[in-house]
Motif scaffolding. Sequence first.
Motif, PDB file in Angstrom:
ATOM      1  N   PHE A 166       8.982   0.187   6.079  1.00 19.57           N
ATOM      2  CA  PHE A 166       9.298   0.341   7.495  1.00 19.57           C
ATOM      3  C   PHE A 166      10.240   1.531   7.716  1.00 19.57           C
ATOM      4  N   ILE A 167      11.289   1.606   6.927  1.00 22.48           N
ATOM      5  CA  ILE A 167      12.255   2.703   7.066  1.00 22.48           C
ATOM      6  C   ILE A 167      11.583   4.050   6.793  1.00 22.48           C
ATOM      7  N   LEU A 168      10.773   4.102   5.743  1.00 15.21           N
ATOM      8  CA  LEU A 168      10.097   5.361   5.403  1.00 15.21           C
ATOM      9  C   LEU A 168       9.112   5.780   6.493  1.00 15.21           C
ATOM     10  N   PHE A 185       0.716  13.807  -0.655  1.00 17.01           N
ATOM     11  CA  PHE A 185       1.816  12.964  -1.122  1.00 17.01           C
ATOM     12  C   PHE A 185       1.361  11.512  -1.164  1.00 17.01           C
ATOM     13  N   MET A 186       1.729  10.801  -2.217  1.00 15.27           N
ATOM     14  CA  MET A 186       1.540   9.365  -2.286  1.00 15.27           C
ATOM     15  C   MET A 186       2.916   8.776  -2.606  1.00 15.27           C
ATOM     16  N   ILE A 187       3.450   8.018  -1.656  1.00 18.08           N
ATOM     17  CA  ILE A 187       4.788   7.455  -1.774  1.00 18.08           C
ATOM     18  C   ILE A 187       4.648   5.937  -1.863  1.00 18.08           C
ATOM     19  N   GLU A 188       5.212   5.350  -2.906  1.00 15.40           N
ATOM     20  CA  GLU A 188       5.155   3.897  -3.080  1.00 15.40           C
ATOM     21  C   GLU A 188       6.497   3.300  -2.666  1.00 15.40           C
ATOM     22  N   ASN A 228       0.844  -1.190   0.000  1.00 17.44           N
ATOM     23  CA  ASN A 228       0.000   0.000   0.000  1.00 17.44           C
ATOM     24  C   ASN A 228       0.878   1.239   0.000  1.00 17.44           C
ATOM     25  N   PRO A 229       0.485   2.247  -0.780  1.00 17.34           N
ATOM     26  CA  PRO A 229       1.274   3.478  -0.760  1.00 17.34           C
ATOM     27  C   PRO A 229       1.125   4.197   0.577  1.00 17.34           C
ATOM     28  N   ILE A 230       2.142   4.956   0.914  1.00 19.73           N
ATOM     29  CA  ILE A 230       2.105   5.808   2.101  1.00 19.73           C
ATOM     30  C   ILE A 230       1.495   7.126   1.655  1.00 19.73           C
TER      31      ILE A 230
END
Length: 190
Positions: free
Chosen positions: A128-130, A117-120, A6-8
């Motif tokens: 996890f890091i993001l 923002f949509m971050i994949e 899932n994107p953040i």
Amino acid sequence: MKTLLNPIRRNYRWSISAKPERLWLALNNVGRLAETIGLPPGQYTSRTAGKLDIDATAAGGLLSRLLMPQWRETPVQWIEGRWLKISRVRSRGLIAGLTWTITLEPQGNGCLVRHEFMIEPRSMLAAFILSLVGQPYLDRTMSEVGRTVALWAKGAIDHPMPRPRALPRQTRGALSDRAMLADGSQYGKG
């Protein structure tokens, strides 16, 4: 690149006492906004005839190259004074894709400003890091962007963007170590 994760998604909203036309002057400079939130500047390497996409390679330090080493930037889309969308697809690094949308909605004598923002993430470890480092950093930085743009709109300061923020040295080192492990490229094998 599409991932199965899932994107953040991160959304930021500010009500600012200024017309959209004034705020557009501060928010339509994609490079300045990207630099402010810590995205690496790009060295644009090629433009294929007949295509509008641009290939870019991150300029900057090791961390920039690990997080977002290369990307394909699609054409910026906009409706002047109201809406702006930036999309980048990354071939390597922790982030597989990034879409950033800015919307300006008139509200009485002011404006509602929305940044979405949509971050994949490329992998579970990247997600996890993001979430551990990237999201809190982005939240703090975007809060500062909102305050600075509001002060600029009132005429209290003469530059609409805060200075780019660097991650603390200890965080940079830890993130760099983890990014090396999570890089899904032929070099990282994470």
